[in-house]
Scaffold this active site. Structure first.
Site, PDB file in Angstrom:
ATOM      1  N   HIS A  77       0.844  -1.141  -0.128  1.00 16.54           N
ATOM      2  CA  HIS A  77       0.016   0.078  -0.092  1.00 16.54           C
ATOM      3  C   HIS A  77       0.787   1.250  -0.027  1.00 16.54           C
ATOM      4  O   HIS A  77       1.944   1.416   0.705  1.00 16.54           O
ATOM      5  CB  HIS A  77      -0.854  -0.021   1.210  1.00 16.54           C
ATOM      6  CG  HIS A  77      -1.991  -0.827   1.212  1.00 16.54           C
ATOM      7  ND1 HIS A  77      -1.813  -2.260   1.479  1.00 16.54           N
ATOM      8  CD2 HIS A  77      -3.282  -0.584   1.071  1.00 16.54           C
ATOM      9  CE1 HIS A  77      -3.093  -2.789   1.401  1.00 16.54           C
ATOM     10  NE2 HIS A  77      -3.935  -1.737   1.298  1.00 16.54           N
TER      11      HIS A  77
ATOM     12  N   ASN B  67       8.282  -3.585   3.279  1.00 17.82           N
ATOM     13  CA  ASN B  67       6.757  -3.448   3.564  1.00 17.82           C
ATOM     14  C   ASN B  67       6.177  -3.667   4.993  1.00 17.82           C
ATOM     15  O   ASN B  67       5.614  -2.717   5.583  1.00 17.82           O
ATOM     16  CB  ASN B  67       5.975  -4.182   2.706  1.00 17.82           C
ATOM     17  CG  ASN B  67       4.564  -4.006   2.708  1.00 17.82           C
ATOM     18  OD1 ASN B  67       3.926  -2.996   2.822  1.00 17.82           O
ATOM     19  ND2 ASN B  67       3.768  -5.113   2.892  1.00 17.82           N
TER      20      ASN B  67
END
Length: 359
Positions: A144, A174
């Site tokens: 994201h 991440n």
């Protein structure tokens, strides 16, 4: 023959005399109808503009989006408005170029339980679209850019799982480094009670870039630029897209030089050269302790200023970006085809109304 024509004319005038009141009433009534009809159609566009204006432009500081300075970045690009964030998507890299959010204490006070719903972005042309299959077995996370935890509503949460908001991200980057930086950014908002404008995205450095799936380009690094109007604090996180767990804080000007993007066109060069000691974790954020100043970047090449006309054109793209948009750089105003359609509908309505009254 002349008598027949005269008779025809007399009949026509007699018809007008007999129906004059109907004709006048018909014209007046149909004109009123036309005005009302036209106002209704126009109001739809005004409503779209104002509602999207609020939803989209408010995600940018002073309503001004980042601007792509390099012409090559504009190829097959899409300006996409989502619930809670905006995206400039590239059909070349099949990733966002930047993602913008406005984080406020009120927004982050709303907690939505996470529900994963990764999905392909249908507003993007199929040939430019990243797919779920592209990421499968790639060794990279669907990372994201606007994080799920920033989202205040179910609709915003769902939108955050669009692949238009994702880049191929190294797992440790991440799940550890980036997660901690996202938490730190939210802590600034919630602990210090101040708004933070955030621009997040990928960095593509080097001539030979790795791809996954059907041409999704893997970033060499990821960045998060932040600006806090209340205190003037500014800076950017810059992390290599690998499992090294490295991260450094740079100036916005440094980022702009790397990216070819004016990230905050509404700020001065002097502001963007300033760099503050941004927190690396949420624990490092103290409620009553301002973020300290670090240094002034005298070496980096800041992005050039953008003309008012170009910024207004970009604003219009986001004002009119809608869920039905399927073409790059969504249109910014009512197009001629739509105008022609409305005019034809008005004329048809007028004729039908007059004919009904004259029967």
């Amino acid at each position: 023959m002349a008598k027949k024509q005269r008779k025809s004319k007399n009949s026509f005038f007699q018809f007008l005399n007999d129906n004059s009141i109907k004709v006048i009433l018909g014209v007046v009534a149909s004109s009123s109808f036309a005005i009302a009809f036209g106002q209704e159609k126009i109001s739809q566009w005004v409503s779209l503009s104002s509602s999207t204006d609020s939803a989209c432009l408010n995600q940018f500081y002073r309503d001004v989006p980042p601007y792509l300075m390099r012409e090559s970045l504009k190829k097959d690009s899409y300006s996409l408005c989502f619930n809670g964030f905006n995206v400039e998507y590239s059909g070349v890299s099949k990733t966002p170029l930047w993602v913008a959010e406005a984080l406020t204490p009120a927004r982050l006070s709303k907690k939505i339980p996470r529900e994963d719903s990764f999905h392909e972005e249908e507003r993007v042309s199929a040939k430019h679209r990243a797919t779920l299959a592209d990421y499968r077995g790639s060794g990279y996370d669907r990372g994201h850019m606007a994080p799920n935890a920033d989202m205040p509503t179910k609709a915003a949460q769902f939108d955050s799982f669009s692949l238009a908001n994702m880049v191929p991200q190294a797992p440790k980057n991440n799940q550890q480094v980036w997660r901690e930086l996202e938490e730190a950014t939210r802590a600034i908002v919630t602990k210090q009670k101040q708004d933070v404008y955030v621009i997040t995205g990928p960095v593509f450095a080097g001539k030979k870039l790795k791809t996954i799936g059907n041409g999704v380009i893997v970033p060499t690094a990821v960045y998060k630029a932040v600006y806090m109007p209340k205190t003037g604090a500014i800076g950017a996180y810059y992390a290599p897209n690998d499992n090294s767990l490295k991260v450094r804080i740079v100036s916005v000007c440094y980022l702009e030089e790397q990216l070819g993007i004016n990230l905050f066109p509404q700020l001065t060069e002097e502001q963007k050269r300033n760099t503050y000691r941004l927190p690396l974790t949420a624990k490092a954020v103290k409620a009553n302790q301002k973020i300290e100043y670090s240094n002034w970047d005298a070496e980096s090449q800041c992005a050039e200023d953008v003309s008012k006309e170009n910024l207004q054109a970009l604003q219009r793209q986001f004002k009119f970006a809608s869920s039905g948009s399927t073409s790059p750089a969504a249109g910014s105003a009512m197009d001629s085809a739509t105008q022609d359609t409305i005019v034809k509908q008005l004329i048809d309505a007028l004729l039908q109304y007059i004919l009904q009254l004259l029967k």
